[in-house]
Design a protein around this motif. Structure first.
Motif, PDB file in Angstrom:
ATOM      1  N   MET A 113       0.846  -1.184   0.000  1.00 34.80           N
ATOM      2  CA  MET A 113       0.000   0.000   0.000  1.00 34.80           C
ATOM      3  C   MET A 113       0.891   1.247   0.000  1.00 34.80           C
ATOM      4  O   MET A 113       1.828   1.345   0.787  1.00 34.80           O
ATOM      5  N   PRO A 114       0.617   2.220  -0.858  1.00 32.19           N
ATOM      6  CA  PRO A 114       1.423   3.443  -0.853  1.00 32.19           C
ATOM      7  C   PRO A 114       1.113   4.295   0.370  1.00 32.19           C
ATOM      8  O   PRO A 114      -0.006   4.298   0.874  1.00 32.19           O
ATOM      9  N   ARG A 115       2.110   4.994   0.857  1.00 38.36           N
ATOM     10  CA  ARG A 115       1.924   5.886   1.987  1.00 38.36           C
ATOM     11  C   ARG A 115       1.647   7.279   1.456  1.00 38.36           C
ATOM     12  O   ARG A 115       2.357   7.786   0.594  1.00 38.36           O
ATOM     13  N   VAL A 116       0.619   7.898   1.986  1.00 39.14           N
ATOM     14  CA  VAL A 116       0.266   9.249   1.555  1.00 39.14           C
ATOM     15  C   VAL A 116       1.297  10.216   2.108  1.00 39.14           C
ATOM     16  O   VAL A 116       1.596  10.215   3.297  1.00 39.14           O
ATOM     17  N   GLY A 117       1.864  11.017   1.220  1.00 40.98           N
ATOM     18  CA  GLY A 117       2.842  12.003   1.626  1.00 40.98           C
ATOM     19  C   GLY A 117       4.262  11.484   1.623  1.00 40.98           C
ATOM     20  O   GLY A 117       5.195  12.232   1.836  1.00 40.98           O
ATOM     21  N   GLY A 118       4.442  10.193   1.383  1.00 40.74           N
ATOM     22  CA  GLY A 118       5.778   9.617   1.353  1.00 40.74           C
ATOM     23  C   GLY A 118       6.395   9.748  -0.025  1.00 40.74           C
ATOM     24  O   GLY A 118       5.763  10.207  -0.976  1.00 40.74           O
ATOM     25  N   PRO A 119       7.658   9.357  -0.166  1.00 37.86           N
ATOM     26  CA  PRO A 119       8.289   9.428  -1.482  1.00 37.86           C
ATOM     27  C   PRO A 119       7.674   8.407  -2.437  1.00 37.86           C
ATOM     28  O   PRO A 119       7.225   7.338  -2.041  1.00 37.86           O
ATOM     29  N   VAL A 120       7.662   8.758  -3.699  1.00 34.93           N
ATOM     30  CA  VAL A 120       7.097   7.887  -4.726  1.00 34.93           C
ATOM     31  C   VAL A 120       8.185   6.935  -5.195  1.00 34.93           C
ATOM     32  O   VAL A 120       9.282   7.356  -5.563  1.00 34.93           O
ATOM     33  N   ALA A 121       7.881   5.653  -5.181  1.00 33.50           N
ATOM     34  CA  ALA A 121       8.852   4.660  -5.625  1.00 33.50           C
ATOM     35  C   ALA A 121       8.941   4.670  -7.146  1.00 33.50           C
ATOM     36  O   ALA A 121       7.975   4.960  -7.842  1.00 33.50           O
ATOM     37  N   GLU A 122      10.110   4.351  -7.646  1.00 33.66           N
ATOM     38  CA  GLU A 122      10.303   4.278  -9.091  1.00 33.66           C
ATOM     39  C   GLU A 122       9.518   3.094  -9.641  1.00 33.66           C
ATOM     40  O   GLU A 122       9.495   2.009  -9.032  1.00 33.66           O
ATOM     41  N   PRO A 123       8.872   3.259 -10.785  1.00 36.61           N
ATOM     42  CA  PRO A 123       8.107   2.130 -11.342  1.00 36.61           C
ATOM     43  C   PRO A 123       9.040   1.042 -11.838  1.00 36.61           C
ATOM     44  O   PRO A 123      10.162   1.302 -12.276  1.00 36.61           O
ATOM     45  N   ALA A 124       8.571  -0.190 -11.774  1.00 34.70           N
ATOM     46  CA  ALA A 124       9.389  -1.324 -12.212  1.00 34.70           C
ATOM     47  C   ALA A 124       9.187  -1.577 -13.703  1.00 34.70           C
ATOM     48  O   ALA A 124       8.783  -2.645 -14.136  1.00 34.70           O
ATOM     49  N   VAL A 125       9.478  -0.550 -14.507  1.00 32.52           N
ATOM     50  CA  VAL A 125       9.310  -0.638 -15.952  1.00 32.52           C
ATOM     51  C   VAL A 125      10.637  -0.304 -16.611  1.00 32.52           C
ATOM     52  O   VAL A 125      11.284   0.677 -16.260  1.00 32.52           O
ATOM     53  N   GLN A 126      11.043  -1.119 -17.555  1.00 32.19           N
ATOM     54  CA  GLN A 126      12.270  -0.859 -18.296  1.00 32.19           C
ATOM     55  C   GLN A 126      11.919   0.022 -19.506  1.00 32.19           C
ATOM     56  O   GLN A 126      11.015  -0.298 -20.264  1.00 32.19           O
ATOM     57  N   ALA A 127      12.633   1.098 -19.680  1.00 28.71           N
ATOM     58  CA  ALA A 127      12.360   2.008 -20.780  1.00 28.71           C
ATOM     59  C   ALA A 127      13.655   2.257 -21.557  1.00 28.71           C
ATOM     60  O   ALA A 127      14.752   2.206 -20.997  1.00 28.71           O
ATOM     61  N   SER A 128      13.501   2.467 -22.834  1.00 27.55           N
ATOM     62  CA  SER A 128      14.665   2.793 -23.671  1.00 27.55           C
ATOM     63  C   SER A 128      14.211   3.791 -24.732  1.00 27.55           C
ATOM     64  O   SER A 128      13.026   3.907 -25.028  1.00 27.55           O
ATOM     65  N   ALA A 129      15.171   4.467 -25.316  1.00 27.30           N
ATOM     66  CA  ALA A 129      14.870   5.459 -26.338  1.00 27.30           C
ATOM     67  C   ALA A 129      14.443   4.768 -27.626  1.00 27.30           C
ATOM     68  O   ALA A 129      14.930   3.688 -27.965  1.00 27.30           O
ATOM     69  N   LEU A 130      13.503   5.384 -28.326  1.00 30.03           N
ATOM     70  CA  LEU A 130      13.036   4.843 -29.610  1.00 30.03           C
ATOM     71  C   LEU A 130      14.023   5.211 -30.704  1.00 30.03           C
ATOM     72  O   LEU A 130      14.562   6.318 -30.741  1.00 30.03           O
ATOM     73  N   THR A 131      14.268   4.298 -31.610  1.00 28.96           N
ATOM     74  CA  THR A 131      15.151   4.578 -32.747  1.00 28.96           C
ATOM     75  C   THR A 131      14.309   4.970 -33.937  1.00 28.96           C
ATOM     76  O   THR A 131      13.181   4.503 -34.111  1.00 28.96           O
ATOM     77  N   GLN A 132      14.872   5.808 -34.754  1.00 27.58           N
ATOM     78  CA  GLN A 132      14.148   6.283 -35.936  1.00 27.58           C
ATOM     79  C   GLN A 132      14.331   5.391 -37.114  1.00 27.58           C
ATOM     80  O   GLN A 132      15.271   4.898 -37.510  1.00 27.58           O
TER      81      GLN A 132
END
Length: 79
Positions: free
Chosen positions: A60-79
Motif C-alpha cells: 500500500m502506498p503511503r500518503v505524503g511519502g516518497p514515490v517509488a520508481e516504477p518497475a518498468v524498463q524504458a529505452s529510447a526509440l530509434t528512428q
C-alpha cells in the motif's frame, strides 16, 4: 439512394425502441430464471470490517511519502 438508407435506419431505430419497450414481449433477462443467485447474495449484516495490520499493507502506498520508481524498463526509440 441516401433517402432509402435514412428511412431504413429510422425504421431500425423505431423497431429497436419498440423491442426495448416490451412491445414484442419481455426480454429474456427480465425473467425469473437462475434463482440460485438470489440465495447466494451477500447479506450486509454479516460483513465484518477489520483493520489492516502493517504487515499486510506492505504494497500500500503511503500518503505524503516518497514515490517509488516504477518497475518498468524504458529505452529510447530509434528512428
Amino acid at each position: 439512394m441516401l433517402r432509402w438508407l435514412i428511412a431504413i435506419l429510422i425504421l431500425a431505430n423505431g423497431l429497436a425502441f419498440a423491442a426495448i419497450g416490451g412491445v414484442f414481449g419481455p426480454t429474456p433477462s427480465s425473467g425469473s430464471r437462475e434463482t440460485q443467485h438470489l440465495s447466494r447474495q451477500i447479506h450486509p449484516e454479516r460483513l465484518v470490517v477489520k483493520p489492516i495490520r502493517p504487515s499486510e499493507s506492505a504494497d500500500m502506498p503511503r500518503v505524503g511519502g516518497p514515490v517509488a520508481e516504477p518497475a518498468v524498463q524504458a529505452s529510447a526509440l530509434t528512428q
